[in-house]
Design an enzyme around this catalytic site. Structure first.
Site: not given
Length: 313
Positions: A149, A175
């Site tokens: 992010t 991830h």
């Protein structure tokens, strides 16, 4: 003041130890590593900071799991060695599965109260495996796509030549290569991208190029530097601060998931946290492309979990 435990004093754990001291939230930090000499050296090195006027006097020492019985937070940063020539996080899955099983079996015996923050890769799979132990699920938190992010916001900001903090954006899913940038919800200080581009007369952003870079930039760091530690440390410290100060922050984090009918895995969604841990995960509206990507991320994580689980302990 409370107590923090850090399990694993490699490059990531060491960087977290450096950064977390500036929070002024802990009076004690317990260091645990299979290499006690390294842990002792880190404790000694970081104690030398405390003679400076801008530092906090903290009891930093090598300890064992029994000393985590009254810890407020436990960070698990342990990892099998990584090959600088091979950045695939999933290749760590088997060795790190054995690591997380050994660590969680110790933690569950001494506490059920600490917030456990999981960093070890592949973090989604590791978070899922950690949830197999007798520990409150809302207190087991993987850093997930919180780092993606920050990278996503920075890449967008670089294109528009603005402060990344003016970019409202986040990433969900895995991830890694199956991270899902949620373009449908990106805003620049509340403005849609179309509106911002029209008002500023800047070139249209190349979404496909930015999306491809979200994970690739981490590999760029890995291949050039040999490891990543600075950004993930700041991510971890940010999570600790949000929880410890009861800020009720919403951060993309990985926990065991049940949303969207996607089960038997763990992936990131925007997650409300407070001093008790996870309060709510948000099953947000996605466009068709984002939904397809999220399903692919879920399937990828689920398959990794399945592969790792086939191997005997």
């Amino acid at each position: 003041m409370s107590k923090l435990g850090i399990v694993g004093l490699g490059r990531v754990g060491s960087q977290i130890l450096t950064d977390v001291q500036n929070l002024n939230l802990f009076s004690e930090i317990i260091l645990i590593d299979t290499n006690k000499e390294v842990a002792s050296g880190e404790a000694l090195d970081h104690s030398h900071i405390q003679g400076l006027s801008n530092s906090t006097n903290i009891d930093i020492r090598v300890g064992d799991y029994q000393e985590l019985a009254d810890a407020s937070f436990i960070i698990i940063a342990s990892s099998a060695p990584t090959d600088p020539n091979e950045g695939d996080r999933v290749l760590l899955a088997q060795d790190n599965r054995q690591m997380i099983e050994a660590v969680m079996s110790q933690i569950q015996q001494v506490t059920q109260e600490a917030i456990v923050i999981l960093i070890s890769n592949p973090v989604d799979t590791i978070t899922y495996i950690a949830n197999r132990f007798d520990y409150p699920a809302h207190k087991l938190i993987g850093t997930g796509t919180s780092l993606e992010t920050s990278r996503f916001k920075t890449l967008i900001a670089n294109h528009y030549k603005i402060d990344p903090k003016n970019v409202e954006a986040f990433v969900i899913g895995e991830h890694g290569q199956h991270a899902v940038p949620v373009w449908s919800k990106v805003r620049i200080h509340g403005m849609s991208l179309d509106e911002f581009e029209a008002l500023t007369d800047v070139p249209e952003i190349d979404k496909a190029n930015i999306s491809a870079k979200v994970d690739q930039v981490s590999m760029d760091v890995f291949y050039q530097k040999g490891w990543t530690n600075a950004a993930i440390s700041k991510v971890t410290v940010n999570i600790i601060q949000a929880i410890a100060l009861n800020q009720r922050s919403i951060i993309p984090l990985t926990t065991i998931n049940y949303e969207f009918g996607l089960t038997d895995s763990a992936f990131s969604l925007p997650t409300l946290i407070d001093r008790e841990g996870v309060i709510q995960r948000f099953e947000i509206k996605l466009n068709q492309s984002e939904w397809i990507q999220l399903k692919a991320a879920h399937q990828y994580i689920k398959q990794t979990i399945k592969q790792v689980s086939k191997t005997d302990k």
